[in-house]
Design a protein around this motif. Structure first.
Motif, PDB file in Angstrom:
ATOM      1  N   PHE A 137       1.207  -5.903   5.473  1.00 15.63           N
ATOM      2  CA  PHE A 137       1.313  -4.443   5.481  1.00 15.63           C
ATOM      3  C   PHE A 137       2.092  -3.938   6.695  1.00 15.63           C
ATOM      4  CE2 PHE A 137      -2.701  -3.885   2.675  1.00 15.63           C
ATOM      5  CZ  PHE A 137      -1.915  -4.014   1.540  1.00 15.63           C
ATOM      6  N   GLU A 138       1.981  -4.622   7.821  1.00  6.58           N
ATOM      7  CA  GLU A 138       2.773  -4.220   8.985  1.00  6.58           C
ATOM      8  C   GLU A 138       4.260  -4.474   8.731  1.00  6.58           C
ATOM      9  OE1 GLU A 138       1.080  -6.189  12.367  1.00  6.58           O
ATOM     10  OE2 GLU A 138      -0.365  -4.573  12.722  1.00  6.58           O
ATOM     11  N   LEU A 139       4.579  -5.555   8.016  1.00  6.06           N
ATOM     12  CA  LEU A 139       5.971  -5.800   7.621  1.00  6.06           C
ATOM     13  C   LEU A 139       6.455  -4.699   6.687  1.00  6.06           C
ATOM     14  CD1 LEU A 139       8.540  -7.506   7.410  1.00  6.06           C
ATOM     15  CD2 LEU A 139       7.407  -8.851   5.614  1.00  6.06           C
ATOM     16  N   LEU A 140       5.614  -4.311   5.741  1.00  6.59           N
ATOM     17  CA  LEU A 140       5.960  -3.219   4.826  1.00  6.59           C
ATOM     18  C   LEU A 140       6.240  -1.938   5.599  1.00  6.59           C
ATOM     19  CD1 LEU A 140       6.123  -1.706   2.123  1.00  6.59           C
ATOM     20  CD2 LEU A 140       3.611  -1.717   2.048  1.00  6.59           C
ATOM     21  N   GLN A 141       5.391  -1.616   6.549  1.00  7.60           N
ATOM     22  CA  GLN A 141       5.563  -0.377   7.311  1.00  7.60           C
ATOM     23  C   GLN A 141       6.788  -0.408   8.215  1.00  7.60           C
ATOM     24  OE1 GLN A 141       1.685   0.029   9.211  1.00  7.60           O
ATOM     25  NE2 GLN A 141       1.022   1.486   7.657  1.00  7.60           N
ATOM     26  N   SER A 142       7.086  -1.570   8.789  1.00  5.32           N
ATOM     27  CA  SER A 142       8.240  -1.644   9.692  1.00  5.32           C
ATOM     28  C   SER A 142       9.556  -1.724   8.929  1.00  5.32           C
ATOM     29  CB  SER A 142       8.105  -2.858  10.620  1.00  5.32           C
ATOM     30  OG  SER A 142       8.098  -4.070   9.884  1.00  5.32           O
ATOM     31  N   ALA A 143       9.568  -2.438   7.802  1.00  3.92           N
ATOM     32  CA  ALA A 143      10.806  -2.619   7.040  1.00  3.92           C
ATOM     33  C   ALA A 143      11.098  -1.436   6.127  1.00  3.92           C
ATOM     34  CB  ALA A 143      10.737  -3.908   6.223  1.00  3.92           C
ATOM     35  N   HIS A 144      10.042  -0.762   5.683  1.00  4.45           N
ATOM     36  CA  HIS A 144      10.220   0.341   4.734  1.00  4.45           C
ATOM     37  C   HIS A 144       9.351   1.533   5.152  1.00  4.45           C
ATOM     38  CE1 HIS A 144      12.185  -2.656   2.159  1.00  4.45           C
ATOM     39  NE2 HIS A 144      11.144  -3.440   2.405  1.00  4.45           N
ATOM     40  N   PRO A 145       9.594   2.092   6.326  1.00  2.00           N
ATOM     41  CA  PRO A 145       8.707   3.139   6.865  1.00  2.00           C
ATOM     42  C   PRO A 145       8.645   4.401   6.019  1.00  2.00           C
ATOM     43  CG  PRO A 145      10.744   3.006   8.125  1.00  2.00           C
ATOM     44  CD  PRO A 145      10.733   1.807   7.222  1.00  2.00           C
ATOM     45  N   ASN A 146       9.657   4.671   5.222  1.00  5.88           N
ATOM     46  CA  ASN A 146       9.681   5.890   4.423  1.00  5.88           C
ATOM     47  C   ASN A 146       9.154   5.687   3.004  1.00  5.88           C
ATOM     48  OD1 ASN A 146      10.898   7.379   6.545  1.00  5.88           O
ATOM     49  ND2 ASN A 146      12.887   6.499   6.011  1.00  5.88           N
ATOM     50  N   SER A 147       8.730   4.474   2.709  1.00  7.10           N
ATOM     51  CA  SER A 147       8.206   4.188   1.374  1.00  7.10           C
ATOM     52  C   SER A 147       6.817   4.798   1.192  1.00  7.10           C
ATOM     53  CB  SER A 147       8.129   2.677   1.160  1.00  7.10           C
ATOM     54  OG  SER A 147       7.321   2.353   0.056  1.00  7.10           O
ATOM     55  N   ARG A 148       6.527   5.243  -0.006  1.00  9.39           N
ATOM     56  CA  ARG A 148       5.182   5.762  -0.301  1.00  9.39           C
ATOM     57  C   ARG A 148       4.134   4.669  -0.110  1.00  9.39           C
ATOM     58  NH1 ARG A 148       4.188   5.645  -6.797  1.00  9.39           N
ATOM     59  NH2 ARG A 148       2.073   5.475  -6.000  1.00  9.39           N
ATOM     60  N   TYR A 149       4.521   3.413  -0.351  1.00  7.21           N
ATOM     61  CA  TYR A 149       3.569   2.307  -0.209  1.00  7.21           C
ATOM     62  C   TYR A 149       3.232   2.058   1.254  1.00  7.21           C
ATOM     63  CZ  TYR A 149       4.930   1.683  -5.043  1.00  7.21           C
ATOM     64  OH  TYR A 149       5.178   1.902  -6.380  1.00  7.21           O
ATOM     65  N   ALA A 150       4.186   2.304   2.144  1.00  5.92           N
ATOM     66  CA  ALA A 150       3.912   2.156   3.575  1.00  5.92           C
ATOM     67  C   ALA A 150       2.846   3.145   4.020  1.00  5.92           C
ATOM     68  CB  ALA A 150       5.198   2.351   4.373  1.00  5.92           C
ATOM     69  N   ARG A 151       2.826   4.303   3.396  1.00  4.70           N
ATOM     70  CA  ARG A 151       1.806   5.306   3.739  1.00  4.70           C
ATOM     71  C   ARG A 151       0.457   4.990   3.095  1.00  4.70           C
ATOM     72  NH1 ARG A 151       6.483   8.347   2.691  1.00  4.70           N
ATOM     73  NH2 ARG A 151       5.778   8.871   0.583  1.00  4.70           N
ATOM     74  N   GLU A 152       0.489   4.377   1.943  1.00  2.00           N
ATOM     75  CA  GLU A 152      -0.756   4.142   1.193  1.00  2.00           C
ATOM     76  C   GLU A 152      -1.604   3.002   1.754  1.00  2.00           C
ATOM     77  OE1 GLU A 152       0.128   3.643  -2.920  1.00  2.00           O
ATOM     78  OE2 GLU A 152       0.887   5.690  -3.178  1.00  2.00           O
ATOM     79  N   VAL A 153      -1.002   2.126   2.555  1.00  2.00           N
ATOM     80  CA  VAL A 153      -1.753   0.952   3.016  1.00  2.00           C
ATOM     81  C   VAL A 153      -2.631   1.242   4.225  1.00  2.00           C
ATOM     82  CG1 VAL A 153      -0.009  -0.620   2.129  1.00  2.00           C
ATOM     83  CG2 VAL A 153       0.124   0.121   4.515  1.00  2.00           C
ATOM     84  N   GLY A 154      -2.539   2.445   4.792  1.00  2.99           N
ATOM     85  CA  GLY A 154      -3.311   2.778   5.985  1.00  2.99           C
ATOM     86  C   GLY A 154      -4.789   2.435   5.901  1.00  2.99           C
ATOM     87  N   PRO A 155      -5.509   2.908   4.863  1.00  6.14           N
ATOM     88  CA  PRO A 155      -6.947   2.602   4.781  1.00  6.14           C
ATOM     89  C   PRO A 155      -7.237   1.107   4.691  1.00  6.14           C
ATOM     90  CG  PRO A 155      -6.380   4.441   3.345  1.00  6.14           C
ATOM     91  CD  PRO A 155      -5.089   3.879   3.825  1.00  6.14           C
ATOM     92  N   MET A 156      -6.403   0.364   3.962  1.00  4.34           N
ATOM     93  CA  MET A 156      -6.630  -1.076   3.849  1.00  4.34           C
ATOM     94  C   MET A 156      -6.369  -1.779   5.180  1.00  4.34           C
ATOM     95  SD  MET A 156      -5.386  -2.216   0.021  1.00  4.34           S
ATOM     96  CE  MET A 156      -3.892  -1.229  -0.093  1.00  4.34           C
ATOM     97  N   LEU A 157      -5.390  -1.300   5.925  1.00  4.26           N
ATOM     98  CA  LEU A 157      -5.135  -1.866   7.256  1.00  4.26           C
ATOM     99  C   LEU A 157      -6.332  -1.666   8.178  1.00  4.26           C
ATOM    100  CD1 LEU A 157      -1.412  -1.085   8.190  1.00  4.26           C
ATOM    101  CD2 LEU A 157      -2.563  -3.308   8.326  1.00  4.26           C
ATOM    102  N   LEU A 158      -6.931  -0.477   8.123  1.00  2.00           N
ATOM    103  CA  LEU A 158      -8.101  -0.198   8.956  1.00  2.00           C
ATOM    104  C   LEU A 158      -9.241  -1.161   8.638  1.00  2.00           C
ATOM    105  CD1 LEU A 158      -8.223   3.707   9.041  1.00  2.00           C
ATOM    106  CD2 LEU A 158      -7.690   2.166  10.936  1.00  2.00           C
ATOM    107  N   VAL A 159      -9.465  -1.385   7.357  1.00  2.00           N
ATOM    108  CA  VAL A 159     -10.537  -2.303   6.949  1.00  2.00           C
ATOM    109  C   VAL A 159     -10.234  -3.720   7.418  1.00  2.00           C
ATOM    110  CG1 VAL A 159     -11.675  -3.379   4.969  1.00  2.00           C
ATOM    111  CG2 VAL A 159     -11.253  -0.918   4.966  1.00  2.00           C
ATOM    112  N   ALA A 160      -8.994  -4.166   7.231  1.00  2.00           N
ATOM    113  CA  ALA A 160      -8.631  -5.530   7.626  1.00  2.00           C
ATOM    114  C   ALA A 160      -8.784  -5.724   9.128  1.00  2.00           C
ATOM    115  CB  ALA A 160      -7.204  -5.834   7.187  1.00  2.00           C
TER     116      ALA A 160
END
Length: 264
Positions: A137-160
């Motif tokens: 998910f950190e790769l997703l956020q860094s490589a595609h910061p403007n993607s809707r999926y980069a925004r959606e993974v926040g809660p799952m990152l917190l849990v992980a």
């Protein structure tokens, strides 16, 4: 034995398939458009395994088809929907290796990270899947910061991340219970320093108070309690830490130069 019979026997013996053997019949070639259409229909009807069969045949029979990029995305999704987590990750990796610049790359990374996320176990067990979730998910956020999926993974990152902190706490408690105080402190310190947004920070600070007192390091214990009280004044853990110090004739107090002093 007649010469004719002998000749037939020799031929059969030399054949890799035997006298009556035959090679595996070739797979009938189905047009790429037909396979893709069948896969789409099966996906829409939630027949994911049938869709995977169609798509794998499409890739096998038409490796240069215009449908292949989309087919690999669909295979990744179908495996995810059927809870085949390992297959989801493998399918995602194949896609990303072939189409790293694809517009579908953020979605495939999302599916890959979500497959890891679904395999996260309780904090007493190995947390490799939590680490893999974070990395993906950190790769997703860094490589595609403007993607809707980069925004959606926040809660799952917190849990992980919370799971990793929980694992550190579990090991730290074990060390503390076995009077391995220095080793316990190292684990609790990781939680405070590296997982300061997790739900385990309050307890980690309290456990530091406890471990430092057992080692006779009053100043460090007082500082840990002061940081705990400053950041979580209403916490049950702070009250417990305060009481622990009070029984030793001490009170929470910030000591200059302590590694915790900048966290208040």
């Amino acid at each position: 034995m007649s010469a004719a019979v002998l000749l037939i026997t020799l031929i059969a013996a030399c054949s890799p398939f035997g006298m009556f053997g035959s090679s595996t019949p070739e797979e009938p070639i189905v047009p790429a458009e037909e396979l893709y259409s069948s896969a789409v229909g099966n996906m829409e009807a939630n027949r994911y395994q049938s869709a995977i069969s169609d798509l794998e045949k499409l890739e096998r029979q038409h490796p240069y088809s215009e449908y292949n990029e989309r087919a690999k995305v669909m295979i990744t999704f179908a495996n995810f929907r059927t809870r085949k987590w390992r297959e989801t990750v493998l399918a995602a990796d194949r896609f990303l290796a072939l189409y790293p610049q694809s517009s579908e790359a953020p979605y495939v990374l999302f599916l890959k990270g979500s497959a890891y996320y679904q395999q996260i176990t309780d904090t007493t067990r190995d947390q490799t899947h939590a680490e893999d979730t974070i990395d993906t998910f950190e790769l997703l956020q860094s490589a595609h910061p403007n993607s809707r999926y980069a925004r959606e993974v926040g809660p799952m990152l917190l849990v992980a991340r919370d799971q990793l902190a929980g694992k550190e706490m579990s090991v730290g408690r074990y060390y503390l219970g076995n009077n391995q105080h220095a080793a316990a402190i190292n684990r609790f310190r990781v939680v405070v320093e590296e997982h300061d947004q997790s739900s385990h920070v309050e307890e980690a600070l309290y456990r530091l108070v406890e471990a430092y007192l057992r080692l006779g390091l009053a100043g460090e214990a007082q500082t840990a309690a002061a940081v705990l009280g400053h950041n979580y004044p209403s916490s049950e853990w702070y009250q417990r830490g305060f009481d622990l110090l009070q029984r030793q004739g001490l009170a929470p107090q910030m000591m200059a130069g302590n590694w915790l002093s900048g966290r208040a």
